[in-house]
Design an enzyme around this catalytic site. Structure first.
Site, PDB file in Angstrom:
ATOM      1  N   ASP A  46       7.546   2.808  -3.028  1.00 46.99           N
ATOM      2  CA  ASP A  46       7.709   3.852  -2.030  1.00 46.99           C
ATOM      3  C   ASP A  46       9.166   3.973  -1.568  1.00 46.99           C
ATOM      4  OD1 ASP A  46       7.658   1.357  -0.798  1.00 46.99           O
ATOM      5  OD2 ASP A  46       6.175   1.888   0.729  1.00 46.99           O
ATOM      6  N   LYS A  57       0.813  -1.188   0.000  1.00 45.23           N
ATOM      7  CA  LYS A  57       0.000   0.000   0.000  1.00 45.23           C
ATOM      8  C   LYS A  57       0.860   1.256   0.000  1.00 45.23           C
ATOM      9  CE  LYS A  57      -2.265  -2.423   3.402  1.00 45.23           C
ATOM     10  NZ  LYS A  57      -2.857  -2.556   4.727  1.00 45.23           N
ATOM     11  N   GLY A  58       2.154   1.061   0.306  1.00 39.73           N
ATOM     12  CA  GLY A  58       3.030   2.210   0.556  1.00 39.73           C
ATOM     13  C   GLY A  58       3.153   3.190  -0.596  1.00 39.73           C
ATOM     14  N   LYS A  61      17.384   4.021   0.791  1.00 42.03           N
ATOM     15  CA  LYS A  61      18.280   4.205   1.937  1.00 42.03           C
ATOM     16  C   LYS A  61      19.720   4.257   1.443  1.00 42.03           C
ATOM     17  CE  LYS A  61      14.933   2.819   5.188  1.00 42.03           C
ATOM     18  NZ  LYS A  61      14.537   1.946   6.293  1.00 42.03           N
ATOM     19  N   ARG A  80       0.586   6.530   7.490  1.00 45.55           N
ATOM     20  CA  ARG A  80       0.631   6.638   6.024  1.00 45.55           C
ATOM     21  C   ARG A  80       0.101   7.983   5.543  1.00 45.55           C
ATOM     22  NH1 ARG A  80       1.620   1.458   3.890  1.00 45.55           N
ATOM     23  NH2 ARG A  80       0.731  -0.283   5.061  1.00 45.55           N
ATOM     24  N   ASP A  93      14.899  -0.512   0.578  1.00 44.19           N
ATOM     25  CA  ASP A  93      15.832  -0.703   1.691  1.00 44.19           C
ATOM     26  C   ASP A  93      16.841  -1.759   1.259  1.00 44.19           C
ATOM     27  OD1 ASP A  93      17.115  -0.935   4.075  1.00 44.19           O
ATOM     28  OD2 ASP A  93      15.410  -1.638   5.232  1.00 44.19           O
ATOM     29  N   PHE A  97      14.496   4.080   9.923  1.00 48.13           N
ATOM     30  CA  PHE A  97      13.123   3.712   9.616  1.00 48.13           C
ATOM     31  C   PHE A  97      12.284   4.982   9.530  1.00 48.13           C
ATOM     32  CE2 PHE A  97       8.857   2.110  10.246  1.00 48.13           C
ATOM     33  CZ  PHE A  97       8.863   1.033   9.375  1.00 48.13           C
ATOM     34  N   VAL A  98      11.596   5.160   8.421  1.00 46.31           N
ATOM     35  CA  VAL A  98      10.815   6.385   8.219  1.00 46.31           C
ATOM     36  C   VAL A  98       9.339   6.065   8.007  1.00 46.31           C
ATOM     37  CG1 VAL A  98      12.742   7.722   7.283  1.00 46.31           C
ATOM     38  CG2 VAL A  98      11.337   6.351   5.733  1.00 46.31           C
TER      39      VAL A  98
HETATM   40  P1  IMP Z   1      13.179  -4.026   1.163  1.00 47.29           P
HETATM   41  O1  IMP Z   1      12.722  -5.355   0.598  1.00 47.29           O
HETATM   42  O2  IMP Z   1      14.143  -4.198   2.291  1.00 47.29           O
HETATM   43  O3  IMP Z   1      13.731  -3.102   0.087  1.00 47.29           O
HETATM   44  O4  IMP Z   1      11.927  -3.316   1.823  1.00 47.29           O
HETATM   45  C1  IMP Z   1      10.722  -3.448   1.203  1.00 47.29           C
HETATM   46  C2  IMP Z   1       9.528  -2.822   1.864  1.00 47.29           C
HETATM   47  O5  IMP Z   1       9.700  -2.679   3.277  1.00 47.29           O
HETATM   48  C3  IMP Z   1       9.243  -1.422   1.345  1.00 47.29           C
HETATM   49  O6  IMP Z   1       8.529  -1.452   0.134  1.00 47.29           O
HETATM   50  C4  IMP Z   1       8.420  -0.859   2.478  1.00 47.29           C
HETATM   51  O7  IMP Z   1       7.080  -1.267   2.352  1.00 47.29           O
HETATM   52  C5  IMP Z   1       9.055  -1.502   3.702  1.00 47.29           C
HETATM   53  N1  IMP Z   1      10.054  -0.589   4.285  1.00 47.29           N
HETATM   54  C6  IMP Z   1      11.397  -0.608   4.163  1.00 47.29           C
HETATM   55  N2  IMP Z   1      11.967   0.394   4.841  1.00 47.29           N
HETATM   56  C7  IMP Z   1      10.945   1.080   5.409  1.00 47.29           C
HETATM   57  C8  IMP Z   1      10.888   2.261   6.242  1.00 47.29           C
HETATM   58  O8  IMP Z   1      11.881   2.905   6.601  1.00 47.29           O
HETATM   59  N3  IMP Z   1       9.642   2.649   6.625  1.00 47.29           N
HETATM   60  C9  IMP Z   1       8.503   2.001   6.266  1.00 47.29           C
HETATM   61  N4  IMP Z   1       8.514   0.910   5.490  1.00 47.29           N
HETATM   62  C10 IMP Z   1       9.727   0.459   5.060  1.00 47.29           C
HETATM   63 MG    MG Z   2       6.413  -1.046  -0.184  1.00 46.92          MG
END
Ligand code: IMP
Ligand code: MG
Length: 187
Positions: free
Chosen positions: A102, A45-46, A133, A167, A105, A154-155
């Site tokens: 969105d 949903k982000g 990040k 959100r 990470d 974390f944001v």
């Molecule tokens: P990744 O697979 O580690 O790149 O993270 C994937 C998902 O984790 C993102 O699409 C977000 O939905 C969530 N996410 C990662 N970092 C954050 C953050 O700092 N705040 C909120 N959601 C996050």
């Molecule tokens: Mg996401």
């Protein structure tokens, strides 16, 4: 109702700054996809807020569709294990697909999505992410259009949640540490 703003320790990217960068991204995408009709694929949903604002800054006949995935891990850290909860409504073969995310990470979620979509034979596939990040991630695919690089924190806000909250904040910010502690006690 509690005051969401009160839980925020620091605003990283203000609402005006978000909007002006999104407008730049929209103009860049408009130029790059001239003569094409890209399909914007938002990751629920982000990416909803970003998708809405970005699409309105693209001066082309775009279509939009959404996917929902679940990434396993704790509430603040992804493990890269991904499952599709809602798939696209239509086929994408021959389409110019722009994945709208969105935040990146580890990039593991995005990598899974892009690999999955690539198997469906789109004409092209690119990635547009609002945030990434800073810590360079070997696991992350290349981001073609990036809004902002942010510190390894974390944001929340502008689509991003902590435990499904925050959100609807119009900016991107960092929560007070007490917020995490309190919500753990409550749950
Ligand atoms: P990744 O697979 O580690 O790149 O993270 C994937 C998902 O984790 C993102 O699409 C977000 O939905 C969530 N996410 C990662 N970092 C954050 C953050 O700092 N705040 C909120 N959601 C996050
Ligand atoms: Mg996401």
């Amino acid at each position: 109702m509690s005051d969401l703003n009160h839980d925020v320790a620091q605003i990283l990217i203000g609402a005006d700054e978000l909007q002006s960068r999104i407008s730049e991204l929209g103009q860049q995408i408009t130029r790059d996809y001239a003569g094409k009709e890209p399909l914007l694929v938002g990751v629920l949903k982000g990416a909803v807020m970003f998708m809405v604002d970005l699409s309105r800054q693209i001066d082309l006949a775009v279509e939009i569709d959404f996917m929902a995935v679940s990434s396993y891990g704790s509430s603040t850290q992804s493990l890269g294990v991904v499952r599709i909860l809602k798939d696209l409504d239509r086929a994408i073969d021959g389409r110019d697909v722009l994945v709208v995310e969105d935040i990146v990470d580890t990039g593991l979620t995005l990598r899974y999505i892009v690999d999955n979509l690539r198997d469906r034979c789109p004409a092209s596939i690119r990635i547009c992410a609002l945030l990434q990040k800073q810590k360079a991630r070997a696991t992350s695919p290349t981001i073609d259009y990036l809004g902002f690089e942010i510190p390894d924190q974390f944001v929340v806000g502008y689509g991003l949640d902590y435990a499904e909250r925050y959100r609807n904040l119009p900016y991107v910010g960092v929560l007070r540490p007490e917020v995490y502690q309190t919500s753990q006690v409550e749950k």
